[in-house]
Each structure stands twice: as structure tokens, then as C-alpha cells.
Design an enzyme around this catalytic site. Structure first.
Site, mmCIF file in Angstrom:
data_model
loop_
_atom_site.group_PDB
_atom_site.id
_atom_site.type_symbol
_atom_site.label_atom_id
_atom_site.label_comp_id
_atom_site.label_asym_id
_atom_site.label_seq_id
_atom_site.Cartn_x
_atom_site.Cartn_y
_atom_site.Cartn_z
ATOM 1 N N GLN A 1 26.239 70.280 35.631
ATOM 2 C CA GLN A 1 25.756 69.655 34.400
ATOM 3 C C GLN A 1 25.189 70.582 33.336
ATOM 4 O OE1 GLN A 1 22.629 66.146 32.966
ATOM 5 N NE2 GLN A 1 23.020 66.422 35.119
ATOM 6 N N GLU B 1 18.263 69.652 38.891
ATOM 7 C CA GLU B 1 17.553 68.848 37.885
ATOM 8 C C GLU B 1 16.107 68.538 38.247
ATOM 9 O OE1 GLU B 1 16.331 66.845 34.825
ATOM 10 O OE2 GLU B 1 18.411 67.517 34.773
ATOM 11 N N ASP C 1 18.714 69.792 33.401
ATOM 12 C CA ASP C 1 20.103 70.226 33.255
ATOM 13 C C ASP C 1 20.579 70.153 31.805
ATOM 14 O OD1 ASP C 1 21.019 71.085 35.774
ATOM 15 O OD2 ASP C 1 21.173 69.041 36.486
ATOM 16 N N GLY D 1 1.055 61.464 21.371
ATOM 17 C CA GLY D 1 0.850 62.023 20.036
ATOM 18 C C GLY D 1 -0.537 61.820 19.459
ATOM 19 N N GLY D 2 -1.474 61.342 20.268
ATOM 20 C CA GLY D 2 -2.833 61.165 19.758
ATOM 21 C C GLY D 2 -3.133 59.747 19.320
#
Length: 467
Positions: A58, A180, A209, A288-289
Site C-alpha cells: 500500500q 500500517e 501506509d 483544535g481548541g
């Protein structure tokens, strides 16, 4: 006088010529003049680039497929009679290459070569001379054991770029094989995925991958750009651990923030649970806060995907209060500021969920988007496969294969206005061997016939078992 005049005239011409050349060079920046052809009709972005593809499974095929979509001539080298191992893994249609293989090897050509055969090695050397980039994701040291060392390759072709995916970069684990889920674990993703009271989890997205393959493609294109200036190739290395860590960088950010106090946007802060010395698992909290959660919609939990992701972004807090029927929260000092809301996130999201459970995920999204409230339905693979807007953009494509019929695949996720990608089916094993020997390596018909007899491009005959 006449002679003097002629001399001065010549002098004037000589001084004018370099100035004109300099001005022209400055104007074009040493690049060709802009094409006058309509956008999308001036050839693909990587036309003229030839890739020698030694990749399998992959990570490497993701990289070379992306380059093929952009127009590179990708020549996939496979073992005679066997090929990429994924051709025969997770087979769903008897006698046909698996979806695992077909969805990672579009737009490529396949040649079979026995790399241990003397004539096979000669063919590989000729391919190295004809290609711009060699891409591989073998186990550490495998390329060297094939005799394809950096020194050997660069002696044959100083312009060759050698690009590799490895599990780890230089260090104590560089000789270890990585797959993976191992990459997700060693790159920091698993330790920060899941719920606080549960075990570490790997993600469904193949960030180890395919994520590393995308990183490698960028490295190759960058090396090609530098080669246009220096005239020489170089090595490009992408370690899977490095790629995962790059994609998990916000968690490394949080690791450093921990030194200065608790992570207030994490649910455990509002629950009064102390933080340890490492970035914790945060369930479905937003990274993200801005506080965010996955909430049930109408049909859950019977429908496992009847959910929506909801972010309580501060600038739209008043709209959220109006939508869910809590207008007093807009002015109540217990709820009106982000700081005041942090200890009450569980209660706030429980109240929002009571509203989302009265709507389907699509109804909720339509209402919330009117107020710019960040949200997103949990889309199943079935819903994505049937999404007509994704079909129109080429993000999901239908491909016809001679042995398995029509199947769906992911198309090029990167859209260029002047390089329109078309997804072509993956090659059958060794399908283009003759074509490559003749057109790329310029072997004669007699030489090709001799190569076939030699066994350099065909699988060895299986010995019959004694009765």
C-alpha cells in the site's frame, strides 16, 4: 571614415544583443513561455517523467499511483508468475486481481522481471538508465541485496532519484519491518486515539501506509524540481513513523502545553480528572481548541452512523442557544463565556444531543449550516460510494476491469485545473512487458524472443511431483 562607421555600428550591435538576451531571460525566468492551449489541454503535469516502480502492498503503490494520475509513466516491476502480493489478497472475484491491488495501481504499466536472473539484471540496468525515479518500499537492505545500491544506480544514471518508504528512520529500530497499525502505534496516533478509560485505538484511515505514500510523492516531486536546477538525482526517504507523527502533530503540541497546566478543552478537565504526564486519549473531543463531540441523531443507536459531529464554537454560541431552545444561556454568566462553559461541557453536549436526536443527521446539518455552526454528519462508506457530488468531481470513480467488471475506486484527491486526471484500470500481471522491452528499452524482436526463452521474464516451470 567608412571603416570607422562600420566598426562603431558593429560595436553597437554587439552591446545590444546581450542586453536583449538578458531582458528576455528576466522576462521568462528561464522557463518556457505560457502555453496558449486552453486549460486542461496542455498535457498532464508529469508528462515526460518515467517512474521505475518497485513498490508493493500500500504505501509505495499509493505514491506511484498519485504520480501516474499526474501523467508520469509508471512502470511497475513484478515477479514473474506472482506479482504484487496484494493481487491475491482479500480476493472477492475468483480469477481476478483483488480490489486491494486494483485500487492502488491505476494508470500503471506492468513488466515481469526475475531480478535474480542474469538477463533480468541487464533489463533492470537498462530501465534505470531510461527512468527518472526509482521508488521502493522493500524491507531494509533488500534493494542492496538485489545489487541495486545507491552507488550502482547513480553510476548508471546520475540523474536518478531513489525514493524509499521505510518503517523507521535511522536509529535503533531502522531494521524493523513496519505495517500500517505498527506505524500508527509508533507514530503517536494510537496512544492519543480512543476514550480515556479504554485501550489505545488505531484509526480506520490508513495514515501509516497511504499517509506516508502521500508524503513520499511530495518528496519525489520536490527532488525532480531541484534536479532541474542541479542536474543530479538524490535519495528521498519517508519513514512511516515520521509520517504518522507529522499527521499527529497537534498531539505533540498538546504534550508541550501540558507543562504549563491542564488542557482545558479536553473533557477530563471539566470532569475534574487530573492529567498525567503524557497527552491523553480524548474520545471525540475536538483537537483544535474548540469543544466538539459526536452526538446521536434520529435513528441512533440502531443506525450505527446516525450521528453528527458538533462544535460549540465561541463566535456562534448565541446561535447555538437559539437553535437548541436555551436562549437564557446567552446571558447567563454560568454559560455565556467559553471559560465558564468548560466545566459544564458534558451537560451542554447532553442538552445539544437532546435536540440533534429529533433530527436526522442531514436535517441537523442543514439547520446548523444556516447559522455557520461547524458540524458534519458521520458518513458511512455506503453513503460516500453513492454520493453523486463525489462522482462528479472524480473523487469516487467507476472503473471497468477486463476480469472483474466494473468497480468503484477513489480518484485523484488533488485537483489541478491544467492537468486533468483520468483514472485508468490497473494492469494485468506483466501486461506491458513486450511493450516496455520494445518501446522503452528498444530491444529488437529477436532480442525479445531470446529474452522470453531465457526465463528472465517468465515464471520458472513447476516441477511435476513424482507419482
Amino acid at each position: 571614415m567608412a571603416k570607422a562607421k562600420k566598426k562603431s555600428k558593429l560595436k553597437a550591435v554587439k552591446t545590444k544583443k546581450p542586453a536583449a538576451k538578458k531582458a528576455a531571460a528576466k522576462k521568462s525566468n528561464g522557463l518556457p513561455s505560457p502555453s496558449k492551449k486552453p486549460f486542461g489541454q496542455a498535457g498532464l503535469a508529469l508528462d515526460g517523467v518515467r517512474i521505475l516502480d518497485f513498490t508493493h502492498v500500500q504505501s509505495g503503490p499509493t505514491c506511484t499511483q498519485l504520480l501516474a494520475w499526474f501523467g508520469a509513466d509508471v512502470i511497475k516491476v513484478e515477479r514473474p508468475g506472482v506479482g504484487d502480493i496484494t493481487r491475491g489478497q482479500l480476493v472477492d472475484v475468483k480469477g481476478a486481481d483483488s480490489l486491494y491491488f486494483t485500487m492502488l495501481n491505476h494508470n500503471k504499466r506492468s513488466i515481469t522481471i526475475d531480478s535474480k536472473h542474469k538477463k533480468g539484471k541487464e533489463i533492470l540496468d537498462r530501465l534505470i538508465k531510461e527512468c527518472d525515479v526509482l521508488v521502493e518500499n522493500f524491507a531494509p537492505g533488500a534493494l542492496d541485496r538485489m545489487g541495486l545500491t545507491w552507488e550502482h544506480i547513480h553510476k548508471l544514471n546520475p540523474r536518478m532519484i531513489v525514493a524509499s518508504v521505510k518503517g523507521f528512520g535511522p536509529g535503533p529500530y531502522e531494521d524493523c519491518k513496519v505495517y500500517e497499525n505498527v506505524a500508527q502505534c509508533t507514530g503517536g496516533s494510537a496512544s492519543t486515539t480512543g476514550f480515556r478509560d479504554g485501550p489505545p485505538l488505531v484509526t480506520g484511515a490508513q495514515i501509516g501506509d497511504s499517509g506516508t505514500g502521500l508524503h513520499l510523492a511530495l518528496g519525489i516531486v520536490t527532488a525532480l524540481y531541484q534536479r532541474s536546477r542541479t542536474g543530479r538525482g538524490q535519495k528521498v526517504l519517508c519513514a512511516m513513523q515520521d509520517g504518522v507523527l507529522n499527521l499527529a502533530r497537534v498531539k505533540l503540541r498538546d504534550q508541550q502545553r501540558l507543562k504549563h497546566g491542564p488542557l482545558t478543552e479536553y473533557s477530563q478537565y471539566g470532569e475534574g480528572i487530573p492529567f498525567g504526564d503524557a497527552t491523553p486519549r480524548a474520545g471525540n473531543d475536538s483537537g483544535g481548541g474548540q469543544p466538539g463531540r459526536i452526538l446521536k441523531c434520529k435513528g441512533a443507536p440502531q443506525d450505527p452512523n446516525a450521528y453528527i459531529y458538533f462544535i460549540t464554537q465561541a463566535p456562534v454560541w448565541e446561535s447555538i442557544c437559539d437553535v437548541i431552545g436555551e436562549p437564557t444561556w446567552k446571558t447567563d454568566p454560568e454559560f455565556s463565556t467559553p471559560k465558564a462553559r468548560l466545566p459544564k461541557l458534558n451537560a451542554i453536549f447532553e442538552r445539544i444531543e437532546r435536540w440533534t436526536m429529533t433530527k436526522t443527521k442531514f436535517e441537523a446539518m442543514d439547520i446548523l449550516n444556516k447559522y455557520d455552526i461547524p458540524c458534519g454528519p458521520i458518513l458511512s462508506m455506503k453513503e460516500l460510494a453513492e454520493d453523486q457530488s463525489l462522482r462528479k468531481t472524480g473523487t469516487v470513480v467507476e472503473v471497468d476491469h477486463p476480469k472483474r467488471g466494473k468497480y468503484l475506486s477513489v480518484g485523484n484527491p488533488i485537483k489541478l485545473s491544467d492537468s486533468i486526471s483520468k483514472v485508468k484500470r490497473s494492469p494485468l500481471l506483466g501486461e506491458h512487458t513486450d511493450e516496455i522491452l520494445k518501446d522503452v528499452l528498444r530491444y529488437s524482436a529477436k532480442e525479445i524472443a531470446d529474452i522470453k526463452v531465457s526465463g528472465a521474464i517468465t515464471a520458472p516451470e513447476k516441477k511435476e511431483k513424482a507419482a
